[in-house]
Design a protein around this motif. Sequence first.
Motif, PDB file in Angstrom:
ATOM      1  N   SER A  72     102.086  56.313  16.767  1.00  0.00           N
ATOM      2  CA  SER A  72     101.768  56.415  18.188  1.00  0.00           C
ATOM      3  C   SER A  72     100.300  56.077  18.460  1.00  0.00           C
ATOM      4  CB  SER A  72     102.109  57.812  18.711  1.00  0.00           C
ATOM      5  OG  SER A  72     101.258  58.761  18.102  1.00  0.00           O
ATOM      6  N   SER A  73      99.419  56.100  17.433  1.00  0.00           N
ATOM      7  CA  SER A  73      98.012  55.761  17.633  1.00  0.00           C
ATOM      8  C   SER A  73      97.719  54.302  17.264  1.00  0.00           C
ATOM      9  CB  SER A  73      97.134  56.690  16.805  1.00  0.00           C
ATOM     10  OG  SER A  73      97.367  56.467  15.433  1.00  0.00           O
ATOM     11  N   VAL A  74      98.745  53.502  17.060  1.00  0.00           N
ATOM     12  CA  VAL A  74      98.559  52.092  16.745  1.00  0.00           C
ATOM     13  C   VAL A  74      98.218  51.351  18.031  1.00  0.00           C
ATOM     14  CG1 VAL A  74      99.732  49.996  15.970  1.00  0.00           C
ATOM     15  CG2 VAL A  74     100.098  52.142  14.776  1.00  0.00           C
ATOM     16  N   TYR A  75      97.206  50.501  17.968  1.00  0.00           N
ATOM     17  CA  TYR A  75      96.796  49.738  19.135  1.00  0.00           C
ATOM     18  C   TYR A  75      97.584  48.437  19.210  1.00  0.00           C
ATOM     19  CZ  TYR A  75      92.853  52.908  19.266  1.00  0.00           C
ATOM     20  OH  TYR A  75      92.070  54.025  19.327  1.00  0.00           O
ATOM     21  N   ARG A  76      97.948  48.075  20.384  1.00  0.00           N
ATOM     22  CA  ARG A  76      98.635  46.809  20.603  1.00  0.00           C
ATOM     23  C   ARG A  76      97.631  45.852  21.246  1.00  0.00           C
ATOM     24  NH1 ARG A  76     103.279  47.659  18.305  1.00  0.00           N
ATOM     25  NH2 ARG A  76     104.423  49.515  18.869  1.00  0.00           N
ATOM     26  N   LEU A  77      97.367  44.730  20.572  1.00  0.00           N
ATOM     27  CA  LEU A  77      96.397  43.760  21.044  1.00  0.00           C
ATOM     28  C   LEU A  77      97.037  42.382  21.110  1.00  0.00           C
ATOM     29  CD1 LEU A  77      93.381  44.723  18.754  1.00  0.00           C
ATOM     30  CD2 LEU A  77      93.720  45.388  21.116  1.00  0.00           C
ATOM     31  N   SER A  78      96.565  41.618  22.070  1.00  0.00           N
ATOM     32  CA  SER A  78      96.984  40.221  22.093  1.00  0.00           C
ATOM     33  C   SER A  78      96.175  39.479  21.034  1.00  0.00           C
ATOM     34  CB  SER A  78      96.718  39.613  23.475  1.00  0.00           C
ATOM     35  OG  SER A  78      95.323  39.513  23.694  1.00  0.00           O
ATOM     36  N   LEU A  79      96.543  38.247  20.763  1.00  0.00           N
ATOM     37  CA  LEU A  79      95.829  37.466  19.769  1.00  0.00           C
ATOM     38  C   LEU A  79      94.368  37.293  20.181  1.00  0.00           C
ATOM     39  CD1 LEU A  79      95.762  35.748  17.224  1.00  0.00           C
ATOM     40  CD2 LEU A  79      96.519  33.804  18.592  1.00  0.00           C
ATOM     41  N   ARG A  80      94.136  37.008  21.452  1.00  0.00           N
ATOM     42  CA  ARG A  80      92.769  36.804  21.951  1.00  0.00           C
ATOM     43  C   ARG A  80      91.950  38.090  21.816  1.00  0.00           C
ATOM     44  NH1 ARG A  80      88.970  33.446  21.955  1.00  0.00           N
ATOM     45  NH2 ARG A  80      87.498  33.745  23.616  1.00  0.00           N
ATOM     46  N   GLN A  81      92.544  39.235  22.158  1.00  0.00           N
ATOM     47  CA  GLN A  81      91.851  40.511  22.043  1.00  0.00           C
ATOM     48  C   GLN A  81      91.526  40.831  20.585  1.00  0.00           C
ATOM     49  OE1 GLN A  81      94.796  42.905  23.980  1.00  0.00           O
ATOM     50  NE2 GLN A  81      93.607  43.049  25.892  1.00  0.00           N
ATOM     51  N   ALA A  82      92.456  40.528  19.687  1.00  0.00           N
ATOM     52  CA  ALA A  82      92.224  40.761  18.262  1.00  0.00           C
ATOM     53  C   ALA A  82      91.089  39.879  17.754  1.00  0.00           C
ATOM     54  CB  ALA A  82      93.500  40.492  17.475  1.00  0.00           C
ATOM     55  N   GLN A  83      91.041  38.621  18.226  1.00  0.00           N
ATOM     56  CA  GLN A  83      89.962  37.724  17.812  1.00  0.00           C
ATOM     57  C   GLN A  83      88.613  38.226  18.314  1.00  0.00           C
ATOM     58  OE1 GLN A  83      91.403  34.064  19.458  1.00  0.00           O
ATOM     59  NE2 GLN A  83      92.431  33.450  17.552  1.00  0.00           N
ATOM     60  N   GLU A  84      88.560  38.663  19.560  1.00  0.00           N
ATOM     61  CA  GLU A  84      87.309  39.177  20.125  1.00  0.00           C
ATOM     62  C   GLU A  84      86.853  40.439  19.385  1.00  0.00           C
ATOM     63  OE1 GLU A  84      87.788  39.725  24.311  1.00  0.00           O
ATOM     64  OE2 GLU A  84      88.128  37.584  24.668  1.00  0.00           O
ATOM     65  N   TYR A  85      87.793  41.314  19.085  1.00  0.00           N
ATOM     66  CA  TYR A  85      87.466  42.526  18.336  1.00  0.00           C
ATOM     67  C   TYR A  85      86.924  42.174  16.954  1.00  0.00           C
ATOM     68  CZ  TYR A  85      87.873  47.059  16.101  1.00  0.00           C
ATOM     69  OH  TYR A  85      87.590  48.216  15.428  1.00  0.00           O
ATOM     70  N   ALA A  86      87.572  41.221  16.303  1.00  0.00           N
ATOM     71  CA  ALA A  86      87.131  40.811  14.967  1.00  0.00           C
ATOM     72  C   ALA A  86      85.730  40.211  15.016  1.00  0.00           C
ATOM     73  CB  ALA A  86      88.116  39.814  14.376  1.00  0.00           C
ATOM     74  N   LEU A  87      85.446  39.403  16.036  1.00  0.00           N
ATOM     75  CA  LEU A  87      84.121  38.794  16.149  1.00  0.00           C
ATOM     76  C   LEU A  87      83.044  39.849  16.402  1.00  0.00           C
ATOM     77  CD1 LEU A  87      84.892  35.575  18.214  1.00  0.00           C
ATOM     78  CD2 LEU A  87      84.266  35.720  15.799  1.00  0.00           C
ATOM     79  N   GLN A  88      83.361  40.855  17.208  1.00  0.00           N
ATOM     80  CA  GLN A  88      82.378  41.881  17.542  1.00  0.00           C
ATOM     81  C   GLN A  88      82.116  42.836  16.388  1.00  0.00           C
ATOM     82  OE1 GLN A  88      83.920  43.727  21.045  1.00  0.00           O
ATOM     83  NE2 GLN A  88      83.328  42.046  22.391  1.00  0.00           N
ATOM     84  N   HIS A  89      83.103  43.049  15.535  1.00  0.00           N
ATOM     85  CA  HIS A  89      82.977  44.062  14.492  1.00  0.00           C
ATOM     86  C   HIS A  89      82.917  43.483  13.080  1.00  0.00           C
ATOM     87  CE1 HIS A  89      84.483  46.308  17.972  1.00  0.00           C
ATOM     88  NE2 HIS A  89      83.746  47.277  17.481  1.00  0.00           N
ATOM     89  N   SER A  90      82.770  42.198  12.954  1.00  0.00           N
ATOM     90  CA  SER A  90      82.740  41.575  11.631  1.00  0.00           C
ATOM     91  C   SER A  90      81.368  41.756  10.990  1.00  0.00           C
ATOM     92  CB  SER A  90      83.059  40.080  11.745  1.00  0.00           C
ATOM     93  OG  SER A  90      82.852  39.453  10.506  1.00  0.00           O
ATOM     94  N   ARG A  91      81.324  42.384   9.843  1.00  0.00           N
ATOM     95  CA  ARG A  91      80.060  42.573   9.128  1.00  0.00           C
ATOM     96  C   ARG A  91      79.539  41.239   8.610  1.00  0.00           C
ATOM     97  NH1 ARG A  91      78.813  47.940   8.035  1.00  0.00           N
ATOM     98  NH2 ARG A  91      80.548  49.359   8.331  1.00  0.00           N
ATOM     99  N   THR A  92      80.423  40.344   8.261  1.00  0.00           N
ATOM    100  CA  THR A  92      80.001  39.039   7.768  1.00  0.00           C
ATOM    101  C   THR A  92      79.234  38.288   8.848  1.00  0.00           C
ATOM    102  OG1 THR A  92      81.965  38.957   6.364  1.00  0.00           O
ATOM    103  CG2 THR A  92      80.800  36.895   6.730  1.00  0.00           C
ATOM    104  N   ILE A  93      79.746  38.323  10.073  1.00  0.00           N
ATOM    105  CA  ILE A  93      79.075  37.637  11.178  1.00  0.00           C
ATOM    106  C   ILE A  93      77.740  38.317  11.480  1.00  0.00           C
ATOM    107  CG2 ILE A  93      79.214  37.130  13.644  1.00  0.00           C
ATOM    108  CD1 ILE A  93      82.197  36.643  13.240  1.00  0.00           C
ATOM    109  N   MET A  94      77.712  39.641  11.453  1.00  0.00           N
ATOM    110  CA  MET A  94      76.464  40.358  11.707  1.00  0.00           C
ATOM    111  C   MET A  94      75.427  40.005  10.645  1.00  0.00           C
ATOM    112  SD  MET A  94      77.694  44.140  12.781  1.00  0.00           S
ATOM    113  CE  MET A  94      79.038  44.383  13.915  1.00  0.00           C
ATOM    114  N   ASN A  95      75.825  39.995   9.380  1.00  0.00           N
ATOM    115  CA  ASN A  95      74.905  39.652   8.303  1.00  0.00           C
ATOM    116  C   ASN A  95      74.441  38.209   8.418  1.00  0.00           C
ATOM    117  OD1 ASN A  95      75.098  42.211   7.242  1.00  0.00           O
ATOM    118  ND2 ASN A  95      76.647  41.671   5.747  1.00  0.00           N
ATOM    119  N   SER A  96      75.334  37.321   8.826  1.00  0.00           N
ATOM    120  CA  SER A  96      74.962  35.915   8.981  1.00  0.00           C
ATOM    121  C   SER A  96      73.941  35.749  10.091  1.00  0.00           C
ATOM    122  CB  SER A  96      76.197  35.066   9.289  1.00  0.00           C
ATOM    123  OG  SER A  96      77.109  35.121   8.224  1.00  0.00           O
ATOM    124  N   SER A  97      74.120  36.450  11.200  1.00  0.00           N
ATOM    125  CA  SER A  97      73.164  36.321  12.301  1.00  0.00           C
ATOM    126  C   SER A  97      71.797  36.873  11.891  1.00  0.00           C
ATOM    127  CB  SER A  97      73.678  37.009  13.557  1.00  0.00           C
ATOM    128  OG  SER A  97      73.768  38.402  13.358  1.00  0.00           O
TER     129      SER A  97
END
Length: 107
Positions: free
Chosen positions: A28-53
């Motif tokens: 019941s605590s599973v989030y339902r995301l669209s593909l676009r929402q999942a991509q945005e979430y991944a971009l915002q929370h990716s440690r690899t991207i943060m380290n690269s920047s």
Amino acid sequence: MIRKLLLTVCAASISLLSSAQGDENASSSVYRLSLRQAQEYALQHSRTIMNSSLAVRQAEADKWQSIASMLPQVNATGTYNNMFNHEIDFGQKFLMPSFIQYGGTAT
């Protein structure tokens, strides 16, 4: 003997029921995301991207530090003392002149 077996079966069934209940609560605590929402979430929370920047920012700072070391360096100093034309008397009067000293280097 039968009593121990019965207690073991009861404990196992309670354990299974509580884990099944936990799975239902977890689903019941599973989030339902669209593909676009999942991509945005991944971009915002990716440690690899943060380290690269951060690595890009560090590289830019290093580049500017290297450029600055190749530019000409100029240093200048100056001193000015005004004794207000004060006179000193050592048996003979001396007029205290204004004093200016300056220096500079360029490399």
